[in-house]
Design a protein around this motif. Structure first.
Motif, PDB file in Angstrom:
ATOM      1  N   LEU A   1       0.848  -1.184   0.000  1.00 42.43           N
ATOM      2  CA  LEU A   1       0.000   0.000   0.000  1.00 42.43           C
ATOM      3  C   LEU A   1       0.886   1.236   0.000  1.00 42.43           C
ATOM      4  N   LEU A   2       0.514   2.216  -0.815  1.00 42.43           N
ATOM      5  CA  LEU A   2       1.241   3.480  -0.899  1.00 42.43           C
ATOM      6  C   LEU A   2       0.380   4.567  -0.269  1.00 42.43           C
ATOM      7  N   ASP A   3       0.739   4.996   0.925  1.00 42.22           N
ATOM      8  CA  ASP A   3      -0.055   5.956   1.688  1.00 42.22           C
ATOM      9  C   ASP A   3       0.221   7.376   1.189  1.00 42.22           C
ATOM     10  N   LEU A   4      -0.804   8.015   0.604  1.00 37.15           N
ATOM     11  CA  LEU A   4      -0.647   9.368   0.061  1.00 37.15           C
ATOM     12  C   LEU A   4      -1.087  10.456   1.036  1.00 37.15           C
ATOM     13  N   ASN A   5      -1.500  10.088   2.226  1.00 31.88           N
ATOM     14  CA  ASN A   5      -1.976  11.080   3.188  1.00 31.88           C
ATOM     15  C   ASN A   5      -0.951  12.154   3.524  1.00 31.88           C
ATOM     16  N   PRO A   6       0.345  11.832   3.643  1.00 24.64           N
ATOM     17  CA  PRO A   6       1.297  12.903   3.960  1.00 24.64           C
ATOM     18  C   PRO A   6       1.535  13.895   2.819  1.00 24.64           C
ATOM     19  N   CYS A   7       1.045  13.615   1.621  1.00 24.94           N
ATOM     20  CA  CYS A   7       1.327  14.460   0.450  1.00 24.94           C
ATOM     21  C   CYS A   7       0.382  15.656   0.435  1.00 24.94           C
ATOM     22  N   ARG A   8       0.831  16.746   1.043  1.00 30.86           N
ATOM     23  CA  ARG A   8      -0.017  17.938   1.153  1.00 30.86           C
ATOM     24  C   ARG A   8      -0.313  18.549  -0.210  1.00 30.86           C
ATOM     25  N   GLU A   9       0.488  18.219  -1.217  1.00 27.57           N
ATOM     26  CA  GLU A   9       0.282  18.783  -2.555  1.00 27.57           C
ATOM     27  C   GLU A   9      -1.051  18.363  -3.166  1.00 27.57           C
ATOM     28  N   LEU A  10      -1.691  17.328  -2.607  1.00 31.86           N
ATOM     29  CA  LEU A  10      -2.943  16.814  -3.174  1.00 31.86           C
ATOM     30  C   LEU A  10      -4.183  17.415  -2.535  1.00 31.86           C
ATOM     31  N   LEU A  11      -4.010  18.308  -1.563  1.00 32.02           N
ATOM     32  CA  LEU A  11      -5.137  18.695  -0.710  1.00 32.02           C
ATOM     33  C   LEU A  11      -5.705  20.074  -0.996  1.00 32.02           C
ATOM     34  N   GLY A  12      -5.254  20.754  -2.049  1.00 34.19           N
ATOM     35  CA  GLY A  12      -5.746  22.097  -2.326  1.00 34.19           C
ATOM     36  C   GLY A  12      -6.561  22.184  -3.594  1.00 34.19           C
ATOM     37  N   SER A  13      -7.337  23.247  -3.704  1.00 34.37           N
ATOM     38  CA  SER A  13      -8.050  23.566  -4.948  1.00 34.37           C
ATOM     39  C   SER A  13      -7.833  25.042  -5.242  1.00 34.37           C
ATOM     40  N   GLU A  14      -7.743  25.367  -6.530  1.00 33.02           N
ATOM     41  CA  GLU A  14      -7.466  26.748  -6.925  1.00 33.02           C
ATOM     42  C   GLU A  14      -7.938  26.977  -8.353  1.00 33.02           C
ATOM     43  N   GLN A  15      -8.053  28.259  -8.717  1.00 38.36           N
ATOM     44  CA  GLN A  15      -8.361  28.606 -10.103  1.00 38.36           C
ATOM     45  C   GLN A  15      -7.090  29.040 -10.792  1.00 38.36           C
ATOM     46  N   ILE A  16      -6.828  28.441 -11.950  1.00 42.78           N
ATOM     47  CA  ILE A  16      -5.642  28.754 -12.732  1.00 42.78           C
ATOM     48  C   ILE A  16      -6.082  29.004 -14.170  1.00 42.78           C
ATOM     49  N   GLY A  17      -5.818  30.197 -14.668  1.00 43.43           N
ATOM     50  CA  GLY A  17      -6.180  30.516 -16.044  1.00 43.43           C
ATOM     51  C   GLY A  17      -7.652  30.344 -16.334  1.00 43.43           C
ATOM     52  N   GLY A  18      -8.498  30.624 -15.354  1.00 42.77           N
ATOM     53  CA  GLY A  18      -9.936  30.512 -15.533  1.00 42.77           C
ATOM     54  C   GLY A  18     -10.496  29.122 -15.317  1.00 42.77           C
ATOM     55  N   ARG A  19      -9.636  28.125 -15.085  1.00 41.12           N
ATOM     56  CA  ARG A  19     -10.099  26.757 -14.839  1.00 41.12           C
ATOM     57  C   ARG A  19      -9.899  26.387 -13.375  1.00 41.12           C
ATOM     58  N   LEU A  20     -10.689  25.444 -12.912  1.00 42.33           N
ATOM     59  CA  LEU A  20     -10.638  24.983 -11.540  1.00 42.33           C
ATOM     60  C   LEU A  20      -9.777  23.733 -11.458  1.00 42.33           C
ATOM     61  N   ARG A  21      -8.790  23.752 -10.568  1.00 37.39           N
ATOM     62  CA  ARG A  21      -7.917  22.603 -10.355  1.00 37.39           C
ATOM     63  C   ARG A  21      -8.148  22.080  -8.945  1.00 37.39           C
ATOM     64  N   VAL A  22      -8.621  20.832  -8.852  1.00 38.60           N
ATOM     65  CA  VAL A  22      -8.958  20.215  -7.572  1.00 38.60           C
ATOM     66  C   VAL A  22      -7.964  19.096  -7.301  1.00 38.60           C
ATOM     67  N   GLY A  23      -7.235  19.195  -6.207  1.00 37.80           N
ATOM     68  CA  GLY A  23      -6.271  18.168  -5.854  1.00 37.80           C
ATOM     69  C   GLY A  23      -6.938  16.821  -5.659  1.00 37.80           C
ATOM     70  N   ALA A  24      -6.228  15.761  -6.027  1.00 35.72           N
ATOM     71  CA  ALA A  24      -6.805  14.412  -5.975  1.00 35.72           C
ATOM     72  C   ALA A  24      -7.167  13.995  -4.562  1.00 35.72           C
ATOM     73  N   GLY A  25      -6.536  14.602  -3.555  1.00 33.70           N
ATOM     74  CA  GLY A  25      -6.816  14.217  -2.176  1.00 33.70           C
ATOM     75  C   GLY A  25      -7.848  15.079  -1.479  1.00 33.70           C
ATOM     76  N   VAL A  26      -8.423  16.054  -2.174  1.00 39.18           N
ATOM     77  CA  VAL A  26      -9.448  16.903  -1.556  1.00 39.18           C
ATOM     78  C   VAL A  26     -10.649  16.035  -1.184  1.00 39.18           C
ATOM     79  N   PRO A  27     -11.041  16.000   0.091  1.00 38.72           N
ATOM     80  CA  PRO A  27     -12.143  15.111   0.489  1.00 38.72           C
ATOM     81  C   PRO A  27     -13.494  15.646   0.021  1.00 38.72           C
ATOM     82  N   TYR A  28     -14.460  14.741  -0.043  1.00 39.60           N
ATOM     83  CA  TYR A  28     -15.803  15.120  -0.490  1.00 39.60           C
ATOM     84  C   TYR A  28     -16.370  16.278   0.316  1.00 39.60           C
ATOM     85  N   VAL A  29     -16.118  16.301   1.619  1.00 41.22           N
ATOM     86  CA  VAL A  29     -16.711  17.343   2.452  1.00 41.22           C
ATOM     87  C   VAL A  29     -16.246  18.729   2.015  1.00 41.22           C
TER      88      VAL A  29
END
Length: 292
Positions: free
Chosen positions: A45-73
């Motif tokens: 198993l490869l635990d990705l929880n420590p990878c903070r790079e996956l936990l943000g969302s932002e707008q870049i060039g008018g598009r929305l980028r959602v990190g793969a680790g952003v939880p449903y909530v």
């Protein structure tokens, strides 16, 4: 079973390259169920929880980028305006505990035909950002991401990093049918997006075929049939024909949750309902009396 715990995203990519057979885990809402039932046990198993790079969302060039680790909530709380269909789908996932742990990236990685996020991602034309230590970053259209039951288009050394979306230009809706109101796997699911800026329609069908899919013929029919310039009450025949085309695009199976015939019928109903909701919202925005 080996447990790999990288401290950073770069280290995660190196570990995935060194152990291509390992299974990524973050929320664990799919993986742990399989482990509990001794189904598809991974060698590592490869635990990705420590990878903070996956936990943000932002707008870049008018598009929305959602990190793969952003939880449903967080999708529900923060993205309801920009990605309403995805937020609606996230609300239907499991229990509050599952929504706090599970993520859109995990839903994509599992590639279950019944995954709740897939119809919304298809309807909105999402693009999946994936990365490997050797090949760098590449972008995969969501239409090309699902390649079989529980299978996706990732190479053995690749991981999902983010999901890219165009912010909603018009109404979007998601709906599903299950054996009860909550904490249920969909018998079938459907998402609809009206892309009012380009007068186009997006659809997504879930749990009614070997892979999630769009109803492209239904999309073209509706884009041509809708009175975009004068959003008068929707003709009943348009909703009926749209529903029939959506049902025809499905390839449902027979299982304990429902027959193929029931799934097709239910999809036609969901398509008509989501279309009515979306068109009423569009009409209200244009200050025209809504239909029905």
């Amino acid at each position: 079973m080996e447990f790999l715990r990288p401290a950073t995203w770069a280290e995660a990519l190196e570990l995935k390259a060194a152990h291509p057979e390992c299974t990524p885990i973050q929320g664990g809402t799919d993986v742990m169920v399989e482990l509990n039932f001794d189904s598809g046990r991974a060698s590592a198993l490869l635990d990705l929880n420590p990878c903070r790079e996956l936990l943000g969302s932002e707008q870049i060039g008018g598009r929305l980028r959602v990190g793969a680790g952003v939880p449903y909530v967080k999708v529900i709380r923060d993205l309801g305006r920009q990605a309403p269909a995805l937020a609606q789908a996230a609300r239907t996932v499991g229990s509050p505990q599952i929504r706090n742990r599970g993520s859109v990236g995990g839903n994509l990685g599992a590639a279950s035909p019944a995954g709740d996020c897939h119809p919304a991602l298809l309807a909105t034309g999402a693009v999946i950002e994936v990365e490997s230590a050797t090949g760098g970053t590449r972008m995969i259209l969501v239409d090309d991401f699902y390649v079989g039951v529980g299978k996706n288009a990732l190479e053995p050394d690749e991981l999902i990093r983010a999901i890219w979306l165009e912010p909603a230009s018009g109404p979007q809706y998601f709906s599903k049918i299950g054996a009860r109101d909550a904490m249920v796997i969909a018998v079938c699911a459907f998402a609809l997006a009206l892309h009012t800026d380009i007068r186009a329609v997006g659809t997504g069908i879930g749990s009614a075929g070997p892979i999630p899919r769009r109803a492209t013929e239904a999309e073209q029919y509706l884009a041509d049939a809708l009175p975009w310039d004068d959003p008068v009450p929707l003709a009943e025949a348009v909703a009926r024909d749209f529903g029939a085309l959506v049902a025809a695009a499905a390839e449902p199976v027979e299982d304990v949750r429902g027959t193929a015939e029931y799934r097709r019928h239910a999809l036609s109903v969901l398509a008509r309902h989501t279309l009515t909701w979306a068109w009423n919202e569009f009409a209200a925005r244009r200050k025209v009396a809504p239909c029905g």
